[in-house]
Design a protein around this motif. Sequence first.
Motif, PDB file in Angstrom:
ATOM      1  N   HIS A  41      20.675  11.260  38.867  1.00  0.00           N
ATOM      2  CA  HIS A  41      21.376  12.304  39.628  1.00  0.00           C
ATOM      3  C   HIS A  41      20.349  13.166  40.351  1.00  0.00           C
ATOM      4  CE1 HIS A  41      24.900  14.879  40.424  1.00  0.00           C
ATOM      5  NE2 HIS A  41      24.068  15.910  40.273  1.00  0.00           N
ATOM      6  N   ASP A  43      19.793  16.329  42.792  1.00  0.00           N
ATOM      7  CA  ASP A  43      20.413  17.550  43.288  1.00  0.00           C
ATOM      8  C   ASP A  43      19.684  18.053  44.516  1.00  0.00           C
ATOM      9  OD1 ASP A  43      22.599  18.134  41.513  1.00  0.00           O
ATOM     10  OD2 ASP A  43      21.107  18.397  39.937  1.00  0.00           O
ATOM     11  N   HIS A  74      23.598  14.232  45.126  1.00  0.00           N
ATOM     12  CA  HIS A  74      24.555  15.340  45.176  1.00  0.00           C
ATOM     13  C   HIS A  74      24.068  16.325  46.226  1.00  0.00           C
ATOM     14  CE1 HIS A  74      26.331  18.988  42.740  1.00  0.00           C
ATOM     15  NE2 HIS A  74      26.884  18.856  43.927  1.00  0.00           N
ATOM     16  N   MET A  76      24.237  19.537  48.099  1.00  0.00           N
ATOM     17  CA  MET A  76      24.746  20.913  48.151  1.00  0.00           C
ATOM     18  C   MET A  76      24.215  21.510  49.448  1.00  0.00           C
ATOM     19  SD  MET A  76      24.175  21.665  44.120  1.00  0.00           S
ATOM     20  CE  MET A  76      23.135  20.207  43.933  1.00  0.00           C
ATOM     21  N   ASP A 181      29.493  17.998  36.104  1.00  0.00           N
ATOM     22  CA  ASP A 181      28.118  18.455  36.344  1.00  0.00           C
ATOM     23  C   ASP A 181      27.983  19.931  35.980  1.00  0.00           C
ATOM     24  OD1 ASP A 181      25.590  18.899  37.338  1.00  0.00           O
ATOM     25  OD2 ASP A 181      26.039  18.272  39.393  1.00  0.00           O
TER      26      ASP A 181
HETATM   27 ZN    ZN Z   1      24.379  17.953  40.564  1.00  0.00          ZN
END
Ligand code: ZN
Length: 225
Positions: A41, A43, A74, A76, A181
């Motif tokens: 994962h 971020d 992921h 953001m 998450d």
């Molecule tokens: Zn995340």
Amino acid sequence: MVSGMAADRPIKIAPSILSADFARLGEEVRAIDEAGCDYVHIDVMDGHFVPNITIGPGVVKALRPHSAKTFDTHLMVAPVDPFIAAFADAGSDIITVHAEAGPHLDRTLQLIRGLGKRAGVSLNPGTPVDAVAWVLDKIDLILVMSVNPGFGGQSFIESTPEKIRRLKSLVGDRDIEIEVDGGIEPGTARQVVEAGATVLVAGTSVFKSKTRPEYGAAMAALRGL
Ligand code: ZN
Ligand code: DX5
């Protein structure tokens, strides 16, 4: 009884490298791969959509040779569309965007799938499950945030299992993974798996030991083994 299974699917573990040692990221990715993670994962924070800045596509590309596991990216980031091709080219397998990350979610999901990647949508704690109701046919994964995005090591938001239950009922029998998450440790893992989650993101609870041999044990504990 959970025992590493949610109904018909085995539980997948996606350690968040946000909590890894950034000075040794390649080694850290190899370590979680060898310890049996399912996804890596990643971020990505832009300092605008969330109040922190982390990893760009250049780092994802540099990490790609270190593991053949699924890179679960992921984003953001808002607006997100201008960055999707770069993360696809860097070697992401799943690209997840936030429901609020652009004015045209449906178009963003088509863009991700058009690049041959699996498409995910993330729901912030305050975002209703209905945000994905009309794009379910373009989604491979829904990422439920159990903390407000921006930082590792925050406390699990208690309303999350009920939200997952509602999401699971909305998803029905579609082939869509439900990933959670934030604040995931063995106790909260059990709650979200019972509610219907199939993929668990964990930063702090996997990397806290900072010693490679313990990564596998931490992941086994999350699987309920
Ligand atoms: Zn995340
Ligand atoms: C938060 C990130 C998470 C976070 C999870 O914005 O999306 O992936 O790193 O960290 P822990 O497991 O420490 O809550």
